[in-house]
Design an enzyme around this catalytic site. Structure first.
Site, short mmCIF file in Angstrom:
data_model
loop_
_atom_site.label_atom_id
_atom_site.label_comp_id
_atom_site.label_asym_id
_atom_site.label_seq_id
_atom_site.Cartn_x
_atom_site.Cartn_y
_atom_site.Cartn_z
N ARG A 1 -2.81 -10.38 4.54
CA ARG A 1 -3.15 -10.47 3.11
C ARG A 1 -2.00 -9.83 2.34
O ARG A 1 -1.77 -8.63 2.48
CB ARG A 1 -4.47 -9.73 2.85
N LYS B 1 0.83 -1.21 0.00
CA LYS B 1 0.00 0.00 0.00
C LYS B 1 0.87 1.26 0.00
O LYS B 1 2.04 1.23 0.32
CB LYS B 1 -0.99 -0.05 1.16
N1 PMM Z 1 -7.34 -3.97 0.19
C1 PMM Z 1 -7.48 -4.09 -1.13
C2 PMM Z 1 -8.27 -5.10 -1.68
N2 PMM Z 1 -8.87 -6.01 -0.90
N3 PMM Z 1 -9.31 -6.86 1.26
C3 PMM Z 1 -9.17 -6.75 2.59
N4 PMM Z 1 -9.75 -7.66 3.40
N5 PMM Z 1 -8.47 -5.73 3.16
C4 PMM Z 1 -7.85 -4.78 2.43
O1 PMM Z 1 -7.24 -3.87 3.01
C5 PMM Z 1 -7.96 -4.86 1.00
C6 PMM Z 1 -8.73 -5.93 0.45
C7 PMM Z 1 -6.76 -3.07 -1.95
O2 PMM Z 1 -6.30 -3.46 -3.14
P1 PMM Z 1 -5.08 -4.50 -3.49
O3 PMM Z 1 -5.78 -5.74 -3.96
O4 PMM Z 1 -4.33 -3.82 -4.53
O5 PMM Z 1 -4.29 -4.76 -2.26
#
Ligand code: PMM
Length: 290
Positions: free
Chosen positions: A263, A223
């Site tokens: 994640r 991020k």
């Molecule tokens: N952030 C993104 C996508 N999905 N899911 C969860 N549970 N928490 C998050 O902070 C989150 C997410 C942002 O996009 P990315 O796929 O590029 O990381």
């Protein structure tokens, strides 16, 4: 000398923080050499993350970054279903990263067992009912805004207290819809309605979120605030390698706070980080190395 365990006392063996690998099936993530090619590449990437040690694969068909444009339901379904089917057939544990009830339902039928909704049921309230009816696990993410809300205002008087309180309200909504508490996973939503300062404040008090009585998911991977850490003058130019190194450092913090999972886009370094913290926790509890 190892820490002495109390003879006869039941030992609670701490669990290692799990690794959720991010599989974004979007054109900017994979070369757009046609539908079949994209699916094949995506499945191969999922398999690679499992080989790196990912415990769960989080499959998404639209970018859920704040400010992203939405894709149609048809496109989202077409992107994720064949990939989920193939990975689930090989036994992988799959979560579906979506804000659409229809996509979540089809993903569960295709073999996913976790719904990861960054809107925590606010985009489509039927998501909570689907989780209740299906018995799937449900990730509730803290977020004040929704997609395309690029200029969302962010102000907190007390970031940690307010985020925990608002996340608690989403828990109440899920319970009221019939979701079992044991099915809920909480995520403070780093970067969602939060600037870098807010994100660091949350990371400083992960114990608060881990103490809410449900498994905690921490999703810092790559991020912007981590890009700013490794490349303060030009965050958007921070390399993926440097962002992944910063991500692994956050995995240490999350694991130490007792997070259920992180994640991440690059599982290997985070797995090593989680394993190291796990060994320290076992040693501290006087439990011999497994
Ligand atoms: N952030 C993104 C996508 N999905 N899911 C969860 N549970 N928490 C998050 O902070 C989150 C997410 C942002 O996009 P990315 O796929 O590029 O990381």
């Amino acid at each position: 000398m190892s820490a002495a365990a109390v003879p006869g006392a039941a030992q609670e063996v701490p669990e290692r923080t799990r690794i959720m690998g991010v599989l974004n099936v979007t054109p900017d993530s994979f070369s757009d050499g046609g539908r079949w090619f994209r699916h094949t590449e995506a499945v191969a990437h999922g398999v690679d993350m499992l080989e790196q040690g990912a415990d769960i694969i989080d499959v998404g068909g639209e970018s859920t970054r704040p400010g992203s444009a939405r894709v149609s339901e048809e496109v989202e379904l077409e992107r994720v279903l064949p990939v989920i089917r193939e990975l689930a057939r090989d036994g992988a544990r799959i979560s579906i990263d979506t804000m659409r009830v229809s996509v979540a339902r089809a993903a569960l039928e295709a073999g996913a067992t976790i719904i990861n909704d960054v809107s925590a049921g606010q985009a489509e309230s039927g998501m909570l009912g689907l989780a209740a009816d299906s018995g799937a696990d449900l990730v509730l993410v803290h977020w004040r805004g929704l997609l395309s809300d690029a200029a969302e205002p962010v102000h907190y008087d007390d970031t940690v207290r307010e985020v925990a309180h608002e996340l608690g309200q989403r828990v109440d909504a899920a319970l009221a819809a019939g979701v079992h508490r044991e099915s809920l996973i909480l995520d403070p939503g780093l970067g969602f309605s939060k600037n870098a300062e807010h994100n660091w404040e949350i990371l400083a008090r992960l114990d608060v979120f881990a103490g809410m009585g449900m498994p905690l998911l921490v999703a810092a991977s790559r991020k912007r605030f981590l890009a700013a850490l490794v490349s303060p003058d030009a965050p958007s130019e921070a390399s993926l390698e440097h962002r992944d190194q910063a991500t692994a450092a956050v995995t240490v913090l999350a694991a130490q706070a007792g997070a259920w999972a992180v994640r991440v886009h690059e599982p290997r370094a985070s797995l090593i980080a989680a394993q190291a913290v796990h060994q320290v926790r076992l040693a501290a509890a006087g439990i011999p190395e497994g």
